[in-house]
Design a protein around this motif. Structure first.
Motif, PDB file in Angstrom:
ATOM      1  N   PHE A  26     102.529 -54.852-107.879  1.00 53.65           N
ATOM      2  CA  PHE A  26     103.861 -54.384-107.460  1.00 53.65           C
ATOM      3  C   PHE A  26     104.047 -52.912-107.834  1.00 53.65           C
ATOM      4  O   PHE A  26     104.883 -52.592-108.685  1.00 53.65           O
ATOM      5  CB  PHE A  26     104.962 -55.226-108.120  1.00 53.65           C
ATOM      6  N   PRO A  27     103.305 -52.026-107.200  1.00 52.77           N
ATOM      7  CA  PRO A  27     103.378 -50.613-107.602  1.00 52.77           C
ATOM      8  C   PRO A  27     104.783 -50.021-107.498  1.00 52.77           C
ATOM      9  O   PRO A  27     105.129 -49.143-108.275  1.00 52.77           O
ATOM     10  CB  PRO A  27     102.406 -49.916-106.639  1.00 52.77           C
ATOM     11  N   ASP A  28     105.578 -50.538-106.548  1.00 55.52           N
ATOM     12  CA  ASP A  28     106.930 -49.964-106.388  1.00 55.52           C
ATOM     13  C   ASP A  28     107.897 -50.449-107.454  1.00 55.52           C
ATOM     14  O   ASP A  28     108.978 -49.901-107.609  1.00 55.52           O
ATOM     15  CB  ASP A  28     107.478 -50.282-104.987  1.00 55.52           C
ATOM     16  N   ARG A  29     107.517 -51.467-108.208  1.00 55.04           N
ATOM     17  CA  ARG A  29     108.398 -51.956-109.269  1.00 55.04           C
ATOM     18  C   ARG A  29     107.881 -51.582-110.662  1.00 55.04           C
ATOM     19  O   ARG A  29     108.302 -52.123-111.678  1.00 55.04           O
ATOM     20  CB  ARG A  29     108.581 -53.468-109.151  1.00 55.04           C
ATOM     21  N   PHE A  30     106.940 -50.674-110.680  1.00 55.06           N
ATOM     22  CA  PHE A  30     106.361 -50.232-111.949  1.00 55.06           C
ATOM     23  C   PHE A  30     106.554 -48.725-112.063  1.00 55.06           C
ATOM     24  O   PHE A  30     106.185 -47.977-111.158  1.00 55.06           O
ATOM     25  CB  PHE A  30     104.868 -50.583-111.978  1.00 55.06           C
ATOM     26  N   PHE A  31     107.148 -48.297-113.155  1.00 56.22           N
ATOM     27  CA  PHE A  31     107.438 -46.872-113.332  1.00 56.22           C
ATOM     28  C   PHE A  31     106.796 -46.364-114.615  1.00 56.22           C
ATOM     29  O   PHE A  31     107.155 -46.802-115.715  1.00 56.22           O
ATOM     30  CB  PHE A  31     108.950 -46.630-113.401  1.00 56.22           C
TER      31      PHE A  31
END
Lengths: 281, 324
Positions: free
Chosen positions: B54-59
């Motif tokens: 989930f690259p978009d939910r990892f910052f």
């Protein structure tokens, strides 16, 4: 635009006058607080809430798609409360309980304790990071809102501000709009004497931000800058409006003396200030 | 490290931090509101398992913990559920004030993961060790504080966190911890201490790896004819006072073991409960006002007295004092 409030020019001036007076009355009644730090940002907040910029629903404070306003310089809480009351979030009478035991009108803002209070601030330097979090969250949930953060100049000495500035640029937070209340004084003296911030425009530009400078007491100018900032969202750079302001604006003897930081006016001083704000003196 | 060997526990070959990463990924799969924030240590905390899927939910906010916490709190304000991850020492020491205002005082729903808790993190030395993390998070009144002791309870804690009202702290560790609970239908409930071994002569209360060490100690004590109850106090706050008072009353002596400073740690909090409601002899195993040094975990726990042997010594003293 729906969900925002745009007053006529004369009403904007009148609103700013009312906020200034409310700030005076709240802090004088409480016997403490930061009127001078609140007064310097009155036009900035007036432009935001009543100049057709911020999208909000006072009767639905946590409307998920609302634009966010984060008062990072938490000691200007009286200004935030006065603006929220004026916008209809809660009855104006609650303002007079500022700093009283049992009142939700805390000396510095506590998130959610009053409707519309978006963040807990007062330990300085924290608001910009929160704003970036809201931006990233809105992006994920598909809600298109803008996030406005009011920064003090003194808190720009804190490392966290620059951590957030770097990250906002990295994450292309074009809808993050900071307003810097550049009143040139911190608690113990002139910023230039204590810990100088200049060259401030260069600093923000070098961090990848779009920078505008305005006279922070000209509401029309502030509205124009906020409008342009929102148009510049497409540049994918975060926005900062450096607003040149006067600490204690509106009350001559406070403008002239930075030691009023964190001091409420006594009854006698308040009477003079009231006359100046009302233009009857 | 021979955690759980004497007690006959099944070993787990994965460090607890990897178990945490597995659990976090499962939670992220099940709940699309979950976002993960990393302070550029995702490949050490294992929070990065989420990044791949989930690259978009990892910052990754980089090496800037203050901003990391603020951004996490802002994400919560936008309706998401943040797991804010880093080493416990870096998060709590660099960003304590941000956790205090934006998370604790604001009472947001969020989980702070402090990995590399305790002294058993390899040979990196005291700068990286979280030996004061539980004392620090204890200073933030709205936090639920959880210290899992095995793979199953780590899974249970991470899974439970988003449904807990308000902020949560979960301590993670670099050492492997043996299985104490079954992975399926794990008997684990936040705020409810678990008796993992019955015994009538005294009680050993532990959290984290000291639960397995306590079970080892209990096995050794049994050979001497002392039957110890062992309690997994996985939730430090809210503390399960009922179980603690019952243990004190029923067994008459209490040892508390923690991989943490004794000052402001778990033992001092348990002692407050015991002293108020059921005073009995107590002994404490933990770090006594020291910074630990570099070294292999097995060597460090020996030198700094955090082994099953040390728990046995404390237990014998407490047991003897009971009869005095």
């Amino acid at each position: 635009m729906k969900d925002s409030v745009l007053l006529e020019a004369d009403q904007l001036l009148e609103t700013a006058r009312q906020l200034r007076l409310d700030i005076l009355e709240m802090t004088t009644k409480a016997g403490s607080g930061h009127p001078s730090s609140s007064w310097s940002a009155v036009e900035l907040v007036t432009a935001l809430y009543f100049g057709g910029i911020l999208r909000y629903r006072a009767n639905e404070p946590w409307w998920p798609a609302r634009d966010r306003f984060i008062m990072s310089k938490g000691h200007a809480a009286p200004l935030l409360y006065a603006a929220l009351a004026k916008a209809g979030y809660f009855p104006r009478e609650e303002l007079w309980t500022l700093r009283e035991v049992g009142s939700p009108v805390q000396g510095h803002p506590i998130q959610g304790m009053m409707p519309g209070v978006e963040a807990t601030t007062g330990s300085l330097g924290q608001g910009l990071s929160l704003g970036l979090g809201h931006v990233l969250g809105g992006r994920l949930t598909g809600q298109k809102f803008s996030v406005f953060v009011l920064l003090g100049d003194g808190e720009c000495e804190a490392g966290q501000i620059w951590e957030a500035a770097m990250a906002a640029s990295h994450y292309k937070a074009g809808n993050l709009v900071a307003m810097l209340d550049y009143n040139k004084y911190q608690e113990t003296g002139p910023i230039s004497r204590e810990i100088a911030l200049e060259p401030l425009v260069d600093k923000w530009k070098s961090f990848g931000w779009n920078v505008q400078e305005v006279n922070g007491h000209e509401i029309k100018e502030v509205i124009a800058a906020l409008t342009l900032a929102q148009q510049l969202e497409a540049t994918a750079k975060p926005q900062i409006i450096i607003a040149h302001t006067i600490k204690g604006k509106g009350v001559s003897f406070v403008e002239a003396d930075f030691t009023y930081h964190g001091r409420a006016l006594n009854a006698e001083q308040a009477a003079l200030a009231r006359e100046e704000i009302n233009g009857t003196r | 490290m021979e955690l759980g060997k004497k007690a006959g526990l099944t070993q787990c070959n994965k460090p607890l931090r990897n178990i945490f990463g597995d659990a976090l990924l499962e939670v992220a799969r099940a709940n699309e509101r979950v976002v993960v924030l990393d302070g550029d240590l995702g490949n050490s905390t294992m929070a990065e398992y989420v990044r791949y899927e989930f690259p978009d939910r990892f910052f990754n906010l980089g090496i800037a913990e203050s901003n990391l916490v603020g951004v996490g709190a802002g994400l919560a304000g936008a309706g998401l559920y943040p797991f804010i991850t880093s080493f416990s020492s870096f998060l709590l020491c660099n960003a304590y004030d941000q956790i205090r205002l934006a998370v604790a005082m604001s009472e947001i729903d969020a989980t702070v993961i402090g990995s590399h808790g305790g002294i058993t993190l390899g040979k990196d030395g005291p700068t990286q060790m979280g030996i004061e993390d539980l004392a620090l998070i204890g200073g933030l009144p709205t936090f639920t504080i959880i210290v899992p002791c095995d793979p199953a309870s780590m899974h249970a804690a991470v899974k439970a966190a988003p449904s807990i009202k308000g902020p949560v702290f979960i301590r993670s560790s670099r050492v492997p911890m043996p299985y104490i609970y079954p992975l399926e239908d794990t008997p684990w409930e936040v705020g409810k201490a678990n008796i993992v071994r019955e015994g009538a002569d005294l009680t050993i209360i532990g959290c984290g790896m000291m639960v397995a060490a306590g079970l080892d100690a209990a096995a050794m004590l049994a050979e001497e004819g002392i039957e110890a109850r062992v309690v997994d106090l996985h939730t430090i706050r809210p503390m399960d006072k009922e179980s603690i008072v019952a243990a004190a009353k029923e067994t008459g002596a209490v040892v508390v073991a923690e991989e943490h400073l004794l000052h402001g740690g778990v033992g001092s909090n348990v002692a407050r409960v015991v002293a108020e409601s059921a005073p009995v002899p107590m002994r404490f195993v933990g770090l006594r006002d020291v910074y630990v040094e570099s070294g292999a975990p097995a060597d460090l726990v020996k030198k700094y007295n955090l082994t099953a042997d040390d728990i046995c010594t404390a237990a014998r003293e407490a047991y003897a004092a009971k009869g005095a």
